[in-house]
Design a protein around this motif. Structure first.
Motif, PDB file in Angstrom:
ATOM      1  N   LEU A  77       0.830  -1.216   0.000  1.00 16.32           N
ATOM      2  CA  LEU A  77       0.000   0.000   0.000  1.00 16.32           C
ATOM      3  C   LEU A  77       0.858   1.256   0.000  1.00 16.32           C
ATOM      4  N   ASP A  78       1.923   1.231   0.821  1.00 18.23           N
ATOM      5  CA  ASP A  78       2.803   2.400   0.828  1.00 18.23           C
ATOM      6  C   ASP A  78       3.522   2.554  -0.502  1.00 18.23           C
ATOM      7  N   GLN A  79       3.762   1.423  -1.149  1.00 16.06           N
ATOM      8  CA  GLN A  79       4.488   1.478  -2.403  1.00 16.06           C
ATOM      9  C   GLN A  79       3.637   2.058  -3.532  1.00 16.06           C
ATOM     10  N   ILE A  80       2.354   1.636  -3.597  1.00 17.04           N
ATOM     11  CA  ILE A  80       1.517   2.086  -4.721  1.00 17.04           C
ATOM     12  C   ILE A  80       0.748   3.365  -4.420  1.00 17.04           C
ATOM     13  N   LEU A  81       0.495   3.656  -3.148  1.00 22.60           N
ATOM     14  CA  LEU A  81      -0.278   4.848  -2.794  1.00 22.60           C
ATOM     15  C   LEU A  81       0.533   5.847  -1.979  1.00 22.60           C
ATOM     16  N   GLY A  82       1.799   5.664  -1.961  1.00 26.59           N
ATOM     17  CA  GLY A  82       2.634   6.565  -1.176  1.00 26.59           C
ATOM     18  C   GLY A  82       2.639   7.980  -1.721  1.00 26.59           C
ATOM     19  N   GLN A  83       3.089   8.898  -0.869  1.00 24.22           N
ATOM     20  CA  GLN A  83       3.113  10.300  -1.263  1.00 24.22           C
ATOM     21  C   GLN A  83       4.080  10.511  -2.422  1.00 24.22           C
ATOM     22  N   GLY A  84       3.601  11.181  -3.432  1.00 19.12           N
ATOM     23  CA  GLY A  84       4.421  11.447  -4.594  1.00 19.12           C
ATOM     24  C   GLY A  84       4.455  10.315  -5.599  1.00 19.12           C
ATOM     25  N   LYS A  85       3.757   9.206  -5.320  1.00 24.23           N
ATOM     26  CA  LYS A  85       3.771   8.072  -6.233  1.00 24.23           C
ATOM     27  C   LYS A  85       2.444   7.897  -6.968  1.00 24.23           C
ATOM     28  N   TYR A  86       1.337   8.295  -6.355  1.00 23.39           N
ATOM     29  CA  TYR A  86       0.022   8.130  -6.979  1.00 23.39           C
ATOM     30  C   TYR A  86      -0.762   9.416  -6.789  1.00 23.39           C
TER      31      TYR A  86
END
Length: 458
Positions: free
Chosen positions: A36-45
């Motif tokens: 979740l942090d990987q795909i919805l992290g700040q600056g990523k999605y």
């Protein structure tokens, strides 16, 4: 010593494997957080940017396709007066967002679940014929988002809506109504966003759906794209076909109205001299029928056309009013005949007095004449030119005339005496036959007409 040493070694190995298994479970949940942090992290999605269409990494000009399906949980009411209906449903949308792809750890991570809809991009769908609506937040908000490993997003929410349903009430209460549920995009045109029904079974209805006065016969899914000055917008719709249950109206409206009309005919069997009874019966049935009609119209909207129930109540009210007018006619005929009889009786008395007076005068004249007076004798033979003989011959010709063919109505009416009450009594007897026959004829025409029109519409 060797066997004991091997036992302790095996025991320590089992403890280590159990510890590693627990660590693996803990690491699995930790893996979900990392994904979740990987795909919805700040600056990523960025949830403000819509996902591309199929193979969106190659082109940004392909519209995003959103598949829609729903589960109809209940229909609480269908309001004829406000022309609206209330429905509770589970609404689902599914689309592909390749930015949300993740590793499923060899199939062990089937999907990720979110409860915050603002974390990902959402279609701007709205219900175009909605009047009121609200989400369900007991005990927790009834909404979830599932993200699948290949980037597919499933959005599900439970909502209650009050939707507009324009109705045609010309055949009320023998009618069928089509109520629609329309969904459209508010800001994205068809070049950017397209709604499609899910293949297979896009609309599901709960079993044993109960409605108080309607039956859901069937439902149809269709598309209703609309063009405006700002472009063309994708739209979906569900048409729900409701059939009105007639048994309720038969018991509450039609049978009571028939009973009131029949009760008004009791006046024809009462004596014409019972004025208070006949007037009270007519006025009471008329007021009751008027109250019944007002109650029916109070539950329906004021429309400009004539409904089937208006024809029924109007004719029934006319029959009750006609029964009251019939008594007024009977009373007038009775009083008119009585006045003529009284006048005729006075004339007869007057003539009888004149005849008696003339007889007395003639007797007094005879007493005053001489005994030698001669009396004129009537001739025994009449001459051919004698007016009295001609009159007798004319009477014989009348009696010798051929008889006329009998008339059924005149024969039936001739059974009543020609006294001063015969005319009013004839009106009552004719009404006893005419009113039921005309009302039966009206029922035949009414039911055949509206039932035939109902079949034509189907």
């Amino acid at each position: 010593m060797g066997a004991g040493h091997c036992f302790w070694i095996l025991y320590l190995a089992c403890l280590c494997s159990a510890s590693l298994g627990n660590n693996a479970k803990i690491n699995f949940r930790e893996k979900e957080k990392k994904v979740l942090d990987q795909i919805l992290g700040q600056g990523k999605y960025d949830a403000r940017i819509r996902p591309s269409g199929i193979n969106g990494t190659e082109s940004q000009n392909i519209a995003t396709v959103v598949h829609v399906n729903m589960f109809l949980r209940s229909i609480s009411k269908i309001d004829d007066y406000n022309m609206e209906y209330s429905v509770q449903l589970t609404f689902r949308e599914q689309w592909l967002d390749e930015r949300l792809k993740f590793d499923d750890i060899g199939g062990r991570l089937k999907y990720l679940t979110l409860t915050e809809a603002n974390r990902v991009w959402m279609p701007d769908l709205f219900f175009s014929n909605e009047k009121e609506g609200h989400f369900h937040n007991i005990i927790m908000p009834n909404v979830y988002i599932r993200i699948f490993p290949y980037g597919s997003v499933l959005y599900s929410i439970r909502i209650s809506l009050t939707l507009a349903c324009p109705m045609n009430l010309k055949l009320y209460p023998l009618d069928r109504q089509v109520c629609s549920l329309r969904m459209a995009s508010y800001g994205w045109t068809t070049a950017d966003l397209v709604f499609l029904w899910k293949e297979g079974d896009p609309v599901q209805v709960v079993k044993n759906l109960h409605l108080p006065r309607f039956t859901l016969e069937k439902f149809l899914t269709d598309y209703c794209n609309s063009k405006t000055n700002t472009g063309e917008y994708s739209c979906l719709k569900v048409d729900l076909l409701f059939k009105r249950e007639f048994s309720y109206y038969l018991i509450q409206i039609y049978i009571p109205c028939c009973m009131l009309v029949i009760v008004s005919w009791v006046s024809f069997w009462l004596d014409q001299g019972a004025v208070p009874a006949r007037v009270s019966l007519g006025v009471t049935t008329l007021l009751t029928m008027a109250t019944q009609t007002s109650g029916i119209n109070a539950s329906l909207p004021p429309v400009s056309y004539t409904k089937a129930i208006d024809v029924w109540t109007g004719v029934c009210l006319t029959f009750v009013f006609g029964a009251l007018l019939e008594f007024a006619l009977v009373n007038y005929a009775s009083r008119s005949a009585t006045n003529k009889y009284d006048l005729h009786r006075e004339n007869m008395k007057k003539k009888r007095r004149e005849v008696e007076q003339a007889s007395l005068d003639a007797a007094s004249d005879l007493l005053d004449t001489d005994s030698n007076a001669t009396f004129a004798m009537k001739p025994l033979v009449r001459h051919p030119g004698d007016p009295l003989a001609l009159e007798k011959l004319r009477q014989c010709e009348i009696h010798m005339a051929p008889p006329k063919r009998p008339n059924c109505c005149r024969t039936w009416l001739s059974k009543f005496p020609t006294s001063h009450c015969s005319r009013s009594k004839r009106i009552d007897v004719i009404s006893r036959i005419t009113f039921p026959l005309v009302f039966a004829l009206f029922n035949l025409v009414y039911w055949s007409t509206y039932l035939f029109r109902e079949e034509e519409e189907n």
